[in-house]
Motif scaffolding. Structure first.
Motif, PDB file in Angstrom:
ATOM      1  N   LEU A 238       0.827  -1.208   0.000  1.00 17.41           N
ATOM      2  CA  LEU A 238       0.000   0.000   0.000  1.00 17.41           C
ATOM      3  C   LEU A 238       0.860   1.256   0.000  1.00 17.41           C
ATOM      4  O   LEU A 238       0.652   2.169  -0.807  1.00 17.41           O
ATOM      5  N   VAL A 239       1.827   1.321   0.915  1.00 15.71           N
ATOM      6  CA  VAL A 239       2.675   2.511   1.008  1.00 15.71           C
ATOM      7  C   VAL A 239       3.520   2.662  -0.247  1.00 15.71           C
ATOM      8  O   VAL A 239       3.735   3.782  -0.746  1.00 15.71           O
ATOM      9  N   GLY A 240       3.994   1.535  -0.783  1.00 18.00           N
ATOM     10  CA  GLY A 240       4.779   1.595  -2.016  1.00 18.00           C
ATOM     11  C   GLY A 240       3.994   2.194  -3.164  1.00 18.00           C
ATOM     12  O   GLY A 240       4.522   2.989  -3.954  1.00 18.00           O
ATOM     13  N   ASP A 241       2.729   1.836  -3.256  1.00 16.98           N
ATOM     14  CA  ASP A 241       1.863   2.396  -4.292  1.00 16.98           C
ATOM     15  C   ASP A 241       1.734   3.910  -4.117  1.00 16.98           C
ATOM     16  O   ASP A 241       1.797   4.673  -5.087  1.00 16.98           O
ATOM     17  N   PHE A 242       1.549   4.340  -2.871  1.00 22.48           N
ATOM     18  CA  PHE A 242       1.441   5.776  -2.588  1.00 22.48           C
ATOM     19  C   PHE A 242       2.726   6.515  -2.967  1.00 22.48           C
ATOM     20  O   PHE A 242       2.695   7.573  -3.613  1.00 22.48           O
ATOM     21  N   LEU A 243       3.869   5.964  -2.576  1.00 20.53           N
ATOM     22  CA  LEU A 243       5.149   6.641  -2.823  1.00 20.53           C
ATOM     23  C   LEU A 243       5.503   6.681  -4.305  1.00 20.53           C
ATOM     24  O   LEU A 243       6.148   7.635  -4.776  1.00 20.53           O
ATOM     25  N   GLU A 244       5.090   5.687  -5.043  1.00 23.90           N
ATOM     26  CA  GLU A 244       5.376   5.675  -6.486  1.00 23.90           C
ATOM     27  C   GLU A 244       4.728   6.859  -7.193  1.00 23.90           C
ATOM     28  O   GLU A 244       5.245   7.355  -8.191  1.00 23.90           O
ATOM     29  N   ARG A 245       3.587   7.297  -6.673  1.00 26.51           N
ATOM     30  CA  ARG A 245       2.854   8.400  -7.293  1.00 26.51           C
ATOM     31  C   ARG A 245       3.160   9.746  -6.657  1.00 26.51           C
ATOM     32  O   ARG A 245       2.626  10.767  -7.076  1.00 26.51           O
ATOM     33  N   SER A 246       4.023   9.750  -5.643  1.00 22.15           N
ATOM     34  CA  SER A 246       4.335  11.001  -4.947  1.00 22.15           C
ATOM     35  C   SER A 246       5.588  11.647  -5.525  1.00 22.15           C
ATOM     36  O   SER A 246       6.522  10.961  -5.949  1.00 22.15           O
TER      37      SER A 246
ATOM     38  N   GLY B  27      11.436  -3.133  11.426  1.00 26.98           N
ATOM     39  CA  GLY B  27      12.677  -3.352  10.693  1.00 26.98           C
ATOM     40  C   GLY B  27      12.453  -3.780   9.259  1.00 26.98           C
ATOM     41  O   GLY B  27      13.054  -3.222   8.321  1.00 26.98           O
ATOM     42  N   SER B  28      11.611  -4.786   9.055  1.00 25.49           N
ATOM     43  CA  SER B  28      11.380  -5.271   7.695  1.00 25.49           C
ATOM     44  C   SER B  28      10.650  -4.235   6.847  1.00 25.49           C
ATOM     45  O   SER B  28      10.927  -4.100   5.646  1.00 25.49           O
ATOM     46  N   LEU B  29       9.746  -3.483   7.450  1.00 30.22           N
ATOM     47  CA  LEU B  29       9.033  -2.448   6.706  1.00 30.22           C
ATOM     48  C   LEU B  29       9.991  -1.355   6.245  1.00 30.22           C
ATOM     49  O   LEU B  29       9.913  -0.882   5.102  1.00 30.22           O
ATOM     50  N   ALA B  30      10.910  -0.954   7.117  1.00 28.69           N
ATOM     51  CA  ALA B  30      11.906   0.056   6.737  1.00 28.69           C
ATOM     52  C   ALA B  30      12.771  -0.434   5.590  1.00 28.69           C
ATOM     53  O   ALA B  30      13.056   0.309   4.636  1.00 28.69           O
ATOM     54  N   ALA B  31      13.192  -1.710   5.661  1.00 28.86           N
ATOM     55  CA  ALA B  31      14.039  -2.259   4.602  1.00 28.86           C
ATOM     56  C   ALA B  31      13.291  -2.347   3.274  1.00 28.86           C
ATOM     57  O   ALA B  31      13.829  -1.981   2.217  1.00 28.86           O
ATOM     58  N   GLU B  32      12.068  -2.806   3.313  1.00 28.43           N
ATOM     59  CA  GLU B  32      11.284  -2.978   2.086  1.00 28.43           C
ATOM     60  C   GLU B  32      10.946  -1.647   1.430  1.00 28.43           C
ATOM     61  O   GLU B  32      10.893  -1.550   0.197  1.00 28.43           O
ATOM     62  N   LEU B  33      10.753  -0.604   2.245  1.00 28.45           N
ATOM     63  CA  LEU B  33      10.402   0.706   1.699  1.00 28.45           C
ATOM     64  C   LEU B  33      11.617   1.610   1.514  1.00 28.45           C
ATOM     65  O   LEU B  33      11.483   2.752   1.090  1.00 28.45           O
TER      66      LEU B  33
END
Length: 337
Positions: free
Chosen positions: A51-59, A91-97
């Motif tokens: 979800l956050v990745g989708d948001f950041l791709e368009r930001s 930790g994993s969320l920070a790494a993935e994003l």
């Protein structure tokens, strides 16, 4: 310098089972004015990362750290979202994003951070009380569940703290509530305030009253309730219909606001909240006419020998939308100073 190159930008989020509200913030502009924000349907995504990745791709902005308020307890940097199959770890969320840091906090803790940033126009006063300078504050927020948090004066400002007090044992305040408690106890095994005083609790009260056969059910409302997975909006709308109110729905909300008032008064006592009790969440702004009525206020003030404490305690409804996101941003910006 291009906006996307600013290193101090913060990503904040209010993560719920139904929707997730995201925003990007510049420390120089504070938590009231996001550079960009969006509300996304949580269930459409397989994970918060997606979800956050989708948001950041368009930001057009590139944040370096993030704070997320999540619906559920946060333990050792991990959370399981209530009513959503997402397991989240900082930790994993920070790494993935690809973020420098991620912090997870309970959503009511995030909302509590917003209180000191609210203007008078963001609040509706139910009871003026006699507020004390530096008096503790509490937040009670019936939405899908019942959230609670508290703010303690440290001599210079307020320190917000999370709580799972909504899951404490429900205490009936009158014979009808005692019968409701017994019915739910047989059904659930444990009855908390969350089971009664929440969006999921309203249909439980409705069904309890229906099974007692003391109030005639509106056939049209019954059909609507039977066809939906979430009948709470239908029950609220039918109860507040000025032209043709549903008596069963109105009695349901009478019980609901009585229980909410009692628990708000309990919090005033438990935390000596002479700085104020704040009602947040999605339900209170929708039922303001009932919160201004006698049932709610009498329940709030009915504290026996210590009734003077809630009498002194201001009681306010948060009417500004998006305070969960605002609070997450306020927390994150304060931590980054």
């Amino acid at each position: 310098m291009a906006a996307g190159k600013v290193k101090s930008l913060l990503l904040a989020g209010d993560v719920g089972a139904t929707k997730t509200h995201l925003g990007i913030y510049d420390p120089g502009q504070g938590p009231l004015t996001p550079l960009g924000e969006e509300v996304l349907p949580s269930a459409d995504y397989g994970s918060l990362t997606e979800l956050v990745g989708d948001f950041l791709e368009r930001s057009e902005f590139t944040p370096r750290r993030a704070v997320f308020g999540v619906a559920g307890p946060v333990i050792a940097g991990r959370a399981q979202i209530t009513n959503l199959p997402w397991e989240i770890a900082e930790g994993s969320l920070a790494a993935e994003l690809k973020l420098e840091s991620v912090r997870l906090v309970n959503d009511l803790l995030a909302m509590a951070w917003s209180i000191c940033h609210l203007a008078a126009s963001d609040l509706h006063t139910i009871w003026e009380g006699s507020p004390k300078l530096g008096g503790n504050r509490v937040l009670i927020a019936p939405g899908t569940g019942l959230g609670e948090a508290f703010l303690i004066w440290n001599g210079q400002g307020y320190d917000p703290h999370p709580s799972e007090g909504g899951h404490a044992d429900f205490a009936p305040g009158n014979p009808l509530e005692a019968k409701l408690h017994l019915a739910l106890l047989r059904q659930l095994g444990h009855v908390s305030y969350d089971r009664v005083c929440s969006g999921s609790g309203i249909p439980r009260i409705y069904r309890f009253l229906l099974e007692r056969n003391r109030i005639r059910e509106n056939v049209a409302i019954r059909k609507l309730v039977a066809r939906t997975q979430d009948p709470t909006p239908i029950i609220i709308a039918a109860a507040l219909d000025e032209k043709n109110p549903c008596l069963l729905c109105r009695k349901t909300l009478d019980i609901f606001v009585g229980v909410l008032g009692a628990e708000a008064g309990n919090l005033a006592l438990k935390f000596l909240a002479t700085g104020g009790v704040y009602l947040g969440g999605g339900i209170p702004p929708r039922i303001l006419p009932l919160l201004k009525g006698d049932i709610f206020l009498k329940s709030f003030l009915n504290k026996g020998r210590l009734a003077d404490i809630p009498k002194q305690t201001p009681l306010k409804v948060i009417t500004r939308p998006g305070v969960g996101l605002m609070g997450a941003a306020a927390l994150g910006l304060a931590a980054g100073r």
